[in-house]
Motif scaffolding. Structure first.
Motif, PDB file in Angstrom:
ATOM      1  N   SER A   1       0.911  -1.197   0.066  1.00  0.00           N
ATOM      2  CA  SER A   1       0.033   0.060  -0.001  1.00  0.00           C
ATOM      3  C   SER A   1       0.835   1.082   0.137  1.00  0.00           C
ATOM      4  N   LEU A   2       1.893   1.281   0.732  1.00  0.00           N
ATOM      5  CA  LEU A   2       2.666   2.740   0.798  1.00  0.00           C
ATOM      6  C   LEU A   2       3.563   2.763  -0.349  1.00  0.00           C
ATOM      7  N   ALA A   3       3.943   1.687  -1.211  1.00  0.00           N
ATOM      8  CA  ALA A   3       4.453   1.798  -2.401  1.00  0.00           C
ATOM      9  C   ALA A   3       3.623   2.418  -3.487  1.00  0.00           C
ATOM     10  N   ARG A   4       2.499   2.208  -3.316  1.00  0.00           N
ATOM     11  CA  ARG A   4       1.216   2.922  -4.033  1.00  0.00           C
ATOM     12  C   ARG A   4       0.723   4.229  -3.800  1.00  0.00           C
ATOM     13  N   GLY A   5       1.240   4.811  -2.645  1.00  0.00           N
ATOM     14  CA  GLY A   5       0.921   6.211  -2.206  1.00  0.00           C
ATOM     15  C   GLY A   5      -0.195   5.944  -1.016  1.00  0.00           C
ATOM     16  N   GLY A   6      -0.272   4.661  -0.573  1.00  0.00           N
ATOM     17  CA  GLY A   6      -1.218   4.680   0.569  1.00  0.00           C
ATOM     18  C   GLY A   6      -1.005   5.579   1.789  1.00  0.00           C
ATOM     19  N   VAL A   7      -1.962   6.038   2.294  1.00  0.00           N
ATOM     20  CA  VAL A   7      -2.279   6.994   3.341  1.00  0.00           C
ATOM     21  C   VAL A   7      -2.757   6.200   4.697  1.00  0.00           C
ATOM     22  N   VAL A   8      -1.920   6.407   5.685  1.00  0.00           N
ATOM     23  CA  VAL A   8      -2.220   5.674   6.936  1.00  0.00           C
ATOM     24  C   VAL A   8      -3.054   6.534   7.748  1.00  0.00           C
ATOM     25  N   SER A   9      -4.172   6.165   8.407  1.00  0.00           N
ATOM     26  CA  SER A   9      -4.839   6.882   9.232  1.00  0.00           C
ATOM     27  C   SER A   9      -5.374   6.140  10.647  1.00  0.00           C
ATOM     28  N   GLY A  10      -5.653   6.981  11.496  1.00  0.00           N
ATOM     29  CA  GLY A  10      -6.038   6.249  12.709  1.00  0.00           C
ATOM     30  C   GLY A  10      -4.855   5.615  13.801  1.00  0.00           C
ATOM     31  N   ARG A  11      -3.779   6.419  13.480  1.00  0.00           N
ATOM     32  CA  ARG A  11      -2.516   5.769  14.420  1.00  0.00           C
ATOM     33  C   ARG A  11      -2.758   5.926  15.771  1.00  0.00           C
ATOM     34  N   GLY A  12      -3.522   6.856  16.426  1.00  0.00           N
ATOM     35  CA  GLY A  12      -3.782   6.758  17.820  1.00  0.00           C
ATOM     36  C   GLY A  12      -4.518   5.667  18.329  1.00  0.00           C
ATOM     37  N   HIS A  13      -5.520   5.106  17.649  1.00  0.00           N
ATOM     38  CA  HIS A  13      -6.146   4.083  18.124  1.00  0.00           C
ATOM     39  C   HIS A  13      -5.615   2.629  17.952  1.00  0.00           C
ATOM     40  N   TYR A  14      -4.722   2.518  17.328  1.00  0.00           N
ATOM     41  CA  TYR A  14      -3.927   1.333  17.054  1.00  0.00           C
ATOM     42  C   TYR A  14      -3.365   0.506  17.992  1.00  0.00           C
ATOM     43  N   PRO A  15      -2.578   1.271  19.095  1.00  0.00           N
ATOM     44  CA  PRO A  15      -2.134   0.675  20.099  1.00  0.00           C
ATOM     45  C   PRO A  15      -3.022   0.064  20.843  1.00  0.00           C
ATOM     46  N   ALA A  16      -4.370   0.791  21.162  1.00  0.00           N
ATOM     47  CA  ALA A  16      -5.503   0.224  22.052  1.00  0.00           C
ATOM     48  C   ALA A  16      -5.966  -0.967  21.384  1.00  0.00           C
ATOM     49  N   LEU A  17      -6.138  -1.165  20.030  1.00  0.00           N
ATOM     50  CA  LEU A  17      -6.654  -2.091  19.541  1.00  0.00           C
ATOM     51  C   LEU A  17      -5.724  -3.530  19.670  1.00  0.00           C
ATOM     52  N   VAL A  18      -4.490  -3.350  19.571  1.00  0.00           N
ATOM     53  CA  VAL A  18      -3.505  -4.451  19.823  1.00  0.00           C
ATOM     54  C   VAL A  18      -3.644  -4.748  21.461  1.00  0.00           C
TER      55      VAL A  18
ATOM     56  N   ASN B   1     -14.548  -3.696  23.015  1.00  0.00           N
ATOM     57  CA  ASN B   1     -14.365  -3.675  21.419  1.00  0.00           C
ATOM     58  C   ASN B   1     -15.432  -2.765  20.731  1.00  0.00           C
ATOM     59  N   ALA B   2     -16.510  -2.789  21.262  1.00  0.00           N
ATOM     60  CA  ALA B   2     -17.520  -1.867  20.603  1.00  0.00           C
ATOM     61  C   ALA B   2     -17.111  -0.556  20.554  1.00  0.00           C
ATOM     62  N   ALA B   3     -16.676   0.073  21.936  1.00  0.00           N
ATOM     63  CA  ALA B   3     -16.266   1.566  21.985  1.00  0.00           C
ATOM     64  C   ALA B   3     -15.213   1.775  20.952  1.00  0.00           C
ATOM     65  N   LEU B   4     -14.232   0.755  20.822  1.00  0.00           N
ATOM     66  CA  LEU B   4     -13.095   0.981  19.954  1.00  0.00           C
ATOM     67  C   LEU B   4     -13.513   0.747  18.596  1.00  0.00           C
ATOM     68  N   MET B   5     -14.323   0.015  17.980  1.00  0.00           N
ATOM     69  CA  MET B   5     -14.925   0.005  16.990  1.00  0.00           C
ATOM     70  C   MET B   5     -15.495   1.039  16.138  1.00  0.00           C
ATOM     71  N   ALA B   6     -16.356   1.778  17.293  1.00  0.00           N
ATOM     72  CA  ALA B   6     -16.916   3.058  16.876  1.00  0.00           C
ATOM     73  C   ALA B   6     -15.871   3.842  16.244  1.00  0.00           C
ATOM     74  N   VAL B   7     -14.728   4.206  16.981  1.00  0.00           N
ATOM     75  CA  VAL B   7     -13.645   5.005  16.572  1.00  0.00           C
ATOM     76  C   VAL B   7     -13.147   4.368  15.256  1.00  0.00           C
ATOM     77  N   ARG B   8     -12.854   3.336  15.184  1.00  0.00           N
ATOM     78  CA  ARG B   8     -12.112   2.697  14.117  1.00  0.00           C
ATOM     79  C   ARG B   8     -13.036   2.759  12.709  1.00  0.00           C
ATOM     80  N   ILE B   9     -14.325   2.464  12.949  1.00  0.00           N
ATOM     81  CA  ILE B   9     -15.290   2.594  11.703  1.00  0.00           C
ATOM     82  C   ILE B   9     -15.167   4.033  11.265  1.00  0.00           C
ATOM     83  N   ARG B  10     -15.448   4.883  12.089  1.00  0.00           N
ATOM     84  CA  ARG B  10     -15.506   6.557  11.919  1.00  0.00           C
ATOM     85  C   ARG B  10     -14.141   6.796  11.049  1.00  0.00           C
ATOM     86  N   CYS B  11     -13.118   6.244  11.744  1.00  0.00           N
ATOM     87  CA  CYS B  11     -11.655   6.538  10.904  1.00  0.00           C
ATOM     88  C   CYS B  11     -11.800   5.949   9.581  1.00  0.00           C
ATOM     89  N   GLU B  12     -12.063   4.787   9.714  1.00  0.00           N
ATOM     90  CA  GLU B  12     -12.045   3.929   8.246  1.00  0.00           C
ATOM     91  C   GLU B  12     -12.792   4.526   7.178  1.00  0.00           C
TER      92      GLU B  12
END
Length: 172
Positions: free
Chosen positions: A29-46, A152-163
């Motif tokens: 994705s990055l090689a094709r110009g992919g844009v990363v979003s939602g870095r803030g919630h990713y550690p909580a997801l992990v 997970n419901a709380a985190l998915m609300a954030v994740r889905i809005r971000c995505e």
């Protein structure tokens, strides 16, 4: 080691496989110009997903949760179905699937596989929710099932809005 611990370890191994696929897909994705979003919630997801696996084992052990065949076997079937749905999503999205939100601008939305079901916009997250509820209940770890489901419901609300925002921005 109990069969349940082996099941949880198998799910952990599946998570490692996901990370390997995600790392490869990130490079694509990055090689094709992919844009990363939602870095803030990713550690909580992990942390949440790691906590799920650990909590499954800890609750069963410390609280002496029993295996109830009717519950356990039906929940095992849901865990397996969730794995099937998850990997169907991975296969359908191909190199566009990731554990992070990375969108390659200009690429059209995927409308095949489980994504052709218009009302089910995020089938991978359905798989996550089902597995997170069912895996603990295979061995009656109901506190873990409830805790994961709520967090997970709380985190998915954030994740889905971000995505959704990232996909909308890429479509412009």
């Amino acid at each position: 080691m109990s069969w349940y611990a082996l099941l949880v370890l198998a799910v952990a191994a599946e998570r490692v496989a996901e990370l390997v696929v995600a790392r490869r897909n990130t490079r694509w994705s990055l090689a094709r110009g992919g844009v990363v979003s939602g870095r803030g919630h990713y550690p909580a997801l992990v942390a949440l997903h790691t906590g799920l696996l650990v909590s499954c084992l800890v609750e069963v052990r410390l609280a002496g949760r029993p295996f109830v065949p009717a519950l356990g076997l039906s929940m095992l079937a849901l865990v397996l179905a969730a794995q099937g749905l998850r990997w169907w999503c991975v296969a359908t999205l191909g190199p566009r699937w990731n554990t992070r939100v990375i969108v390659v601008p200009g690429m059209p939305p995927v409308r095949r596989g489980p994504y052709r079901l218009g009302r089910l916009r995020h089938p991978n997250y359905v798989a996550v929710a089902v597995e997170g509820m069912a895996l603990p209940l295979v061995h009656s770890a109901w506190l873990t099932a409830i805790g994961f489901t709520v967090l997970n419901a709380a985190l998915m609300a954030v994740r889905i809005r971000c995505e959704d925002a990232a996909l909308a921005a890429a479509a412009q």
